[in-house]
Design an enzyme around this catalytic site. Structure first.
Site, short mmCIF file in Angstrom:
data_model
loop_
_atom_site.label_atom_id
_atom_site.label_comp_id
_atom_site.label_asym_id
_atom_site.label_seq_id
_atom_site.Cartn_x
_atom_site.Cartn_y
_atom_site.Cartn_z
N TRP A 87 -1.07 13.25 3.30
CA TRP A 87 0.13 12.64 3.85
C TRP A 87 1.40 13.23 3.24
O TRP A 87 2.50 12.91 3.67
CB TRP A 87 0.11 11.12 3.64
CG TRP A 87 -0.32 10.68 2.28
CD1 TRP A 87 0.47 10.54 1.18
CD2 TRP A 87 -1.64 10.31 1.87
NE1 TRP A 87 -0.27 10.12 0.10
CE2 TRP A 87 -1.57 9.96 0.49
CE3 TRP A 87 -2.88 10.22 2.53
CZ2 TRP A 87 -2.69 9.54 -0.23
CZ3 TRP A 87 -3.98 9.81 1.80
CH2 TRP A 87 -3.89 9.47 0.45
N ARG A 88 1.26 14.10 2.25
CA ARG A 88 2.42 14.82 1.72
C ARG A 88 2.67 16.12 2.48
O ARG A 88 3.68 16.78 2.24
CB ARG A 88 2.22 15.13 0.23
CG ARG A 88 2.34 13.90 -0.65
CD ARG A 88 2.11 14.22 -2.10
NE ARG A 88 2.33 13.03 -2.94
CZ ARG A 88 1.87 12.89 -4.17
NH1 ARG A 88 1.17 13.87 -4.74
NH2 ARG A 88 2.10 11.78 -4.84
N GLU A 99 0.83 4.41 3.22
CA GLU A 99 1.38 3.40 2.32
C GLU A 99 0.64 2.07 2.46
O GLU A 99 0.38 1.39 1.46
CB GLU A 99 2.88 3.21 2.58
CG GLU A 99 3.75 4.34 2.07
CD GLU A 99 3.65 4.53 0.57
OE1 GLU A 99 3.44 3.54 -0.15
OE2 GLU A 99 3.77 5.68 0.12
N THR A 142 -5.36 -0.17 -3.41
CA THR A 142 -6.51 0.70 -3.17
C THR A 142 -6.24 2.07 -3.78
O THR A 142 -5.14 2.60 -3.65
CB THR A 142 -6.77 0.85 -1.65
OG1 THR A 142 -6.81 -0.44 -1.04
CG2 THR A 142 -8.11 1.55 -1.40
N GLY A 150 -11.04 -3.37 2.74
CA GLY A 150 -10.69 -4.72 2.31
C GLY A 150 -9.28 -5.13 2.73
O GLY A 150 -8.54 -4.35 3.32
N TYR A 151 -8.94 -6.39 2.43
CA TYR A 151 -7.62 -6.93 2.79
C TYR A 151 -7.30 -6.62 4.25
O TYR A 151 -6.31 -5.96 4.57
CB TYR A 151 -6.54 -6.38 1.86
CG TYR A 151 -6.80 -6.65 0.39
CD1 TYR A 151 -6.52 -7.90 -0.16
CD2 TYR A 151 -7.37 -5.67 -0.43
CE1 TYR A 151 -6.77 -8.16 -1.50
CE2 TYR A 151 -7.62 -5.93 -1.77
CZ TYR A 151 -7.33 -7.17 -2.30
OH TYR A 151 -7.57 -7.42 -3.63
N TYR A 182 8.87 -3.12 -0.89
CA TYR A 182 8.35 -1.84 -1.39
C TYR A 182 8.02 -0.89 -0.24
O TYR A 182 8.43 0.28 -0.23
CB TYR A 182 7.10 -2.04 -2.25
CG TYR A 182 6.34 -0.74 -2.40
CD1 TYR A 182 6.76 0.23 -3.30
CD2 TYR A 182 5.24 -0.45 -1.59
CE1 TYR A 182 6.12 1.44 -3.40
CE2 TYR A 182 4.59 0.76 -1.68
CZ TYR A 182 5.02 1.71 -2.59
OH TYR A 182 4.39 2.92 -2.68
N ASP A 204 6.33 -0.20 -7.38
CA ASP A 204 4.93 -0.62 -7.35
C ASP A 204 4.43 -0.66 -8.79
O ASP A 204 5.20 -0.51 -9.74
CB ASP A 204 4.09 0.31 -6.47
CG ASP A 204 3.93 1.70 -7.06
OD1 ASP A 204 4.60 2.02 -8.08
OD2 ASP A 204 3.13 2.49 -6.52
#
Length: 388
Positions: free
Chosen positions: A23-24, A36, A42, A80-81, A119, A137
């Site tokens: 992603w950079r 993000e 994670t 997760g989440y 954030y 963060d």
């Protein structure tokens, strides 16, 4: 604190040491947003294959907005989440509806979207659009508290406000820098000047990423590599030998053990599974019939009857899965069960599905491990077209 020197050193260090994360290699705000959200709570190494797979399946906002729920959950399975992914789709649909399908570059507009907090909005604005928005963060908190010797609890309002203010001062300084790192063909960065150079990249983006990268690679929670830190000479904690004290996060919350039983019923090559309802943890994901057990409960057939609606004839241990969710330390005991041919499991207890169909569904992490053992076991998941 000499902001200018600190920022310059961070930019040079990042230019030489930044990990070549996928992603950079893009300026696509959508791709950066996805990274993000995935990176929340994670680790990078876990996110890498998920991000690559996601971008192949849903390469833009329109694809995300139109995706079926089962597609989203399957792509997210194991991260997760899961509220994160459902909020992403809600946000994507609002972006299509209100912003012409383009991720807004306005901080307040981003903040108004589901699942995007201060954030994440700051990260998108700075990394994707090179705006001087601060980020804070866990990694950045650790770097700033040590750098400035801040002894207050970062979760306390006054200290948290100070940290945001410091992050803001640094990114504003980056926006004014005269020497800016630019990418080389190899994916690394070199420093270019002056600011007007057309090929010059984005100093706000690079500065915020450098703070996160420094926390991830050098200023680690334990045994930080101060010898390789580009700003060690400015670091109060390093100078005063207080590194282990900062940041002060207070005592750890004691974990709570919980015990669950999962019951694997098979009939004519089909397996009984159920989908978790909306509004609960791991909503909409699939699992084998499960219920919580008391620590000393040894009457497993009675527990299986509650989960299945019928008393099993046989019950045999299959696997034990240990995992954690927030402060809970969970032990999931899985059992294979057989029921008499005359007994009928109520429809409300689940659906009978083939093994191949199970592998297409998104399971909770623990039940995915059970499914994987079923797949790899002898004679596993033998499916027939017959219905029970």
């Amino acid at each position: 604190m000499k902001h200018k020197d600190i920022v310059q050193r961070l930019l040079v260090w990042f230019a030489r040491n930044a990990r070549p994360l996928p992603w950079r290699r893009t300026r696509d705000p959508y791709a950066i947003w996805v990274s993000e959200i995935m990176l929340q709570q994670t680790q990078v190494k876990t996110v890498l294959p998920y991000w690559e797979r996601w971008m192949r399946a849903l390469p833009d906002l329109t694809a995300l907005a139109k995706a079926k729920p089962h597609t989203l959950h399957k792509l997210w399975e194991g991260l997760g989440y899961y509220t994160r992914v459902r909020n992403m789709q809600r946000a994507a649909r609002l972006i299509v509806e209100r912003h012409g399908g383009r991720l807004p570059d306005d901080f307040d507009a981003l903040l108004a979207l589901p699942g995007i907090g201060r954030y994440t909005a700051g990260a998108i604005c700075s990394i994707a659009f090179d705006q001087p928005q601060p980020i804070l963060d866990g990694n950045v908190i650790r770097v700033l508290t040590r750098l400035c010797g801040i002894a207050g609890d970062p979760r306390e309002r006054k200290t948290n406000h100070r940290l945001w203010q410091l992050a803001q001062e640094l990114v504003l300084q980056a926006a004014e820098t005269e020497a800016r790192p630019t990418p080389t063909p190899e994916g690394r960065f070199t420093l270019h000047a002056p600011r007007s150079t057309p090929a010059a990249p984005h100093p706000c983006s690079q500065l915020n990423q450098s703070l996160m990268e420094l926390g991830a690679l050098i200023c680690t929670p334990r045994q930080p590599l101060c010898g390789g830190c580009p700003i060690a000479k400015h670091c109060v904690a390093h100078r005063e030998d207080r590194i282990d004290e900062l940041p002060p996060l207070g005592r750890r919350i004691l974990s709570t053990p919980r015990r669950f039983g999962a019951f694997i019923a098979q009939r004519r090559g089909l397996f009984l599974v159920r989908q978790r309802p909306a509004g609960v943890l791991n909503a909409h994901l699939w699992e084998f019939p499960t219920l919580e057990l008391a620590p000393d409960d040894s009457n497993l057939k009675r527990a299986a009857r509650r989960a299945l609606g019928v008393r099993p004839e046989t019950l045999a241990p299959f696997a034990t899965i240990k995992h954690s969710i927030t402060r809970y330390r969970i032990t999931l005991e899985a059992y294979r069960v057989t029921c008499s041919r005359t007994s009928r499991i109520p429809a409300a207890k689940g659906r009978w599905l083939s093994g191949s169909r199970l592998q297409q569904l998104a399971f909770t992490s623990a039940h995915k491990k059970i499914l994987r053992q079923l797949v790899t076991g002898a004679g596993a998941l033998v499916s027939k077209p017959a219905q029970p």
